[in-house]
Design a protein around this motif. Structure first.
Motif, PDB file in Angstrom:
ATOM      1  N   VAL A 169     -13.037   2.032  -0.697  1.00 60.38           N
ATOM      2  CA  VAL A 169     -12.114   0.908  -0.642  1.00 60.38           C
ATOM      3  C   VAL A 169     -11.812   0.535   0.804  1.00 60.38           C
ATOM      4  O   VAL A 169     -11.819  -0.647   1.168  1.00 60.38           O
ATOM      5  N   GLN A 170     -11.570   1.527   1.661  1.00 56.39           N
ATOM      6  CA  GLN A 170     -11.278   1.222   3.062  1.00 56.39           C
ATOM      7  C   GLN A 170     -12.468   0.561   3.751  1.00 56.39           C
ATOM      8  O   GLN A 170     -12.310  -0.409   4.503  1.00 56.39           O
ATOM      9  N   GLU A 171     -13.682   1.049   3.488  1.00 54.72           N
ATOM     10  CA  GLU A 171     -14.870   0.446   4.092  1.00 54.72           C
ATOM     11  C   GLU A 171     -15.035  -1.008   3.644  1.00 54.72           C
ATOM     12  O   GLU A 171     -15.356  -1.889   4.442  1.00 54.72           O
ATOM     13  N   ALA A 172     -14.819  -1.256   2.345  1.00 48.30           N
ATOM     14  CA  ALA A 172     -14.958  -2.616   1.829  1.00 48.30           C
ATOM     15  C   ALA A 172     -13.874  -3.530   2.393  1.00 48.30           C
ATOM     16  O   ALA A 172     -14.130  -4.700   2.700  1.00 48.30           O
ATOM     17  N   LEU A 173     -12.655  -2.999   2.537  1.00 52.01           N
ATOM     18  CA  LEU A 173     -11.582  -3.795   3.145  1.00 52.01           C
ATOM     19  C   LEU A 173     -11.901  -4.114   4.603  1.00 52.01           C
ATOM     20  O   LEU A 173     -11.650  -5.230   5.071  1.00 52.01           O
ATOM     21  N   ARG A 189      -1.281  -1.139   3.640  1.00 51.62           N
ATOM     22  CA  ARG A 189      -1.459  -0.284   4.813  1.00 51.62           C
ATOM     23  C   ARG A 189      -2.921  -0.284   5.248  1.00 51.62           C
ATOM     24  O   ARG A 189      -3.231  -0.401   6.452  1.00 51.62           O
ATOM     25  N   MET A 190      -3.850  -0.176   4.289  1.00 53.75           N
ATOM     26  CA  MET A 190      -5.275  -0.169   4.615  1.00 53.75           C
ATOM     27  C   MET A 190      -5.716  -1.510   5.190  1.00 53.75           C
ATOM     28  O   MET A 190      -6.534  -1.569   6.111  1.00 53.75           O
ATOM     29  N   ILE A 191      -5.182  -2.595   4.649  1.00 59.69           N
ATOM     30  CA  ILE A 191      -5.509  -3.920   5.188  1.00 59.69           C
ATOM     31  C   ILE A 191      -4.974  -4.045   6.614  1.00 59.69           C
ATOM     32  O   ILE A 191      -5.645  -4.589   7.502  1.00 59.69           O
ATOM     33  N   GLY A 192      -3.766  -3.538   6.842  1.00 58.89           N
ATOM     34  CA  GLY A 192      -3.200  -3.558   8.184  1.00 58.89           C
ATOM     35  C   GLY A 192      -4.044  -2.791   9.175  1.00 58.89           C
ATOM     36  O   GLY A 192      -4.240  -3.222  10.315  1.00 58.89           O
ATOM     37  N   VAL A 193      -4.575  -1.641   8.741  1.00 62.60           N
ATOM     38  CA  VAL A 193      -5.469  -0.856   9.598  1.00 62.60           C
ATOM     39  C   VAL A 193      -6.723  -1.663   9.915  1.00 62.60           C
ATOM     40  O   VAL A 193      -7.173  -1.726  11.065  1.00 62.60           O
ATOM     41  N   ALA A 194      -7.290  -2.296   8.897  1.00 59.79           N
ATOM     42  CA  ALA A 194      -8.510  -3.074   9.089  1.00 59.79           C
ATOM     43  C   ALA A 194      -8.280  -4.253  10.026  1.00 59.79           C
ATOM     44  O   ALA A 194      -9.134  -4.595  10.851  1.00 59.79           O
ATOM     45  N   ALA A 195      -7.102  -4.881   9.900  1.00 59.27           N
ATOM     46  CA  ALA A 195      -6.791  -6.063  10.706  1.00 59.27           C
ATOM     47  C   ALA A 195      -6.133  -5.724  12.030  1.00 59.27           C
ATOM     48  O   ALA A 195      -5.905  -6.612  12.861  1.00 59.27           O
ATOM     49  N   ASP A 196      -5.790  -4.445  12.204  1.00 59.62           N
ATOM     50  CA  ASP A 196      -5.094  -3.989  13.407  1.00 59.62           C
ATOM     51  C   ASP A 196      -3.798  -4.776  13.624  1.00 59.62           C
ATOM     52  O   ASP A 196      -3.512  -5.244  14.738  1.00 59.62           O
ATOM     53  N   THR A 197      -3.037  -4.911  12.534  1.00 58.27           N
ATOM     54  CA  THR A 197      -1.760  -5.618  12.612  1.00 58.27           C
ATOM     55  C   THR A 197      -0.821  -5.085  11.539  1.00 58.27           C
ATOM     56  O   THR A 197      -1.257  -4.470  10.562  1.00 58.27           O
ATOM     57  N   GLU A 198       0.469  -5.311  11.736  1.00 58.12           N
ATOM     58  CA  GLU A 198       1.474  -4.848  10.778  1.00 58.12           C
ATOM     59  C   GLU A 198       1.797  -5.980   9.810  1.00 58.12           C
ATOM     60  O   GLU A 198       2.288  -7.034  10.210  1.00 58.12           O
ATOM     61  N   PRO A 199       1.515  -5.808   8.511  1.00 55.34           N
ATOM     62  CA  PRO A 199       1.801  -6.866   7.547  1.00 55.34           C
ATOM     63  C   PRO A 199       3.293  -7.166   7.446  1.00 55.34           C
ATOM     64  O   PRO A 199       4.136  -6.265   7.558  1.00 55.34           O
TER      65      PRO A 199
END
Length: 309
Positions: free
Chosen positions: A293-297, A249-259
């Motif tokens: 973690v979110q900032e690093a992602l 979910r956090m990666i999806g937020v960072a990438a602005d996409t749905e995994p």
């Protein structure tokens, strides 16, 4: 300025550690099986876990401290060949311990595994005095290495310090070893590839930016020495846990996409939850993570987008 040798220095963590050391003005000696094109002979010595004679090359470089990162297996490959895991990694480690203790007893930071040595957590976050009860072969070998470290420290006066590292991640982590869920998932999401999760995604892990992990290793190396009857042992992580589902979910937020996620049967050696208590490291050295973690992602995904698109 000091001179530090890094075994396995051209790997993911070793490269990040070298960058941090150089930023502080230190000299770095890369001790690896082959000279990487980007390192000249003044900063590289041949070192092979399977060849005890190559430890002499590290000794000849006269480092002020040694970071032992070299390790030939991942948790998955160790399960497939336990004999090779023990023979190569413990044999190589003992050769380093023996020769360094005899000739130049400088501080040596051994990178263990905060994710496997504890086994199933009896309490969270996990402190360093938690019982060691590994479920995986990889964890068993790391615990054995720590026990050898304690023996050499107590009986031969070798200043071994143990870093129990959680799950470092960053854009430069190679997907080839199939290790590092955060880095692998982020790369797959950025490239629009499907993501496969072992189990139902509820497994909780402690993830840390690789630069923060490198800074922690330096803090352990440069901490004041302790009495030889005690092994300085530190958890290195973010201190926060995230399930695989939360990580995606956090990666999806960072990438602005749905995994695009699919699930397969879980693995027997995957423990349900692992979050490290990092209070001891903070108290003894003043270190703390620079990034959540979110900032690093966010930083990793931004870098991957530049590199991959």
């Amino acid at each position: 300025m000091a001179r530090f040798a890094i075994t396995g220095g051209t790997g993911f963590l070793g490269s990040a550690l070298a960058l941090e050391l150089r930023a502080l003005g230190h000299e770095v000696i890369f001790a690896t099986r082959g000279r990487h094109p980007m390192y000249d002979t003044q900063r590289w010595v041949e070192y092979d876990l399977q060849d005890a004679a190559t430890v002499a090359n590290i000794i000849e470089a006269r480092p002020d401290g040694i970071f032992h990162l070299a390790w030939s297996t991942t948790p998955g490959s160790a399960e497939n060949d336990p004999s090779a895991d023990a023979k190569t990694n413990l044999g190589g480690l003992l050769a380093v311990f023996q020769q360094i203790a005899k000739t130049m007893p400088v501080p040596l930071v051994f990178v263990s595994s905060g994710g496997t040595v504890y086994g199933k957590a009896r309490r969270l976050p996990i402190p360093e005095d938690h019982p060691l009860d590994p479920l995986s072969i990889y964890g068993v070998t790391k615990v054995a290495a720590e026990q050898y470290a304690a023996n050499f420290r107590k009986l031969q006066g070798l200043d071994v310090r143990v870093a129990r590292l959680s799950n470092p991640f960053g854009a430069s982590q190679s997907p080839a070893k199939l290790q590092g869920a955060a880095s692998i998932f982020a790369r797959q999401v950025v490239m629009g590839e499907p993501v496969t999760i072992w189990g139902d995604g509820s497994v909780v892990r402690d993830y840390i930016d690789v630069g923060d992990a490198a800074r922690a290793l330096i803090a352990i190396m440069t901490a004041p020495p302790l009495p030889m009857d005690r092994v300085p042992t530190y958890n290195v992580g973010s201190g926060d846990g995230a399930s695989l589902n939360e990580l995606l979910r956090m990666i999806g937020v960072a990438a602005d996409t749905e995994p695009n996620v699919s699930y397969v049967k879980g693995r027997s050696f995957d423990i349900p939850a692992n979050v490290l208590d990092i209070a001891r490291l903070k108290a003894d050295t003043g270190w703390k993570p620079r990034y959540s973690v979110q900032e690093a992602l966010d930083r990793m995904v931004a870098t991957l987008k530049r590199q991959l698109k």
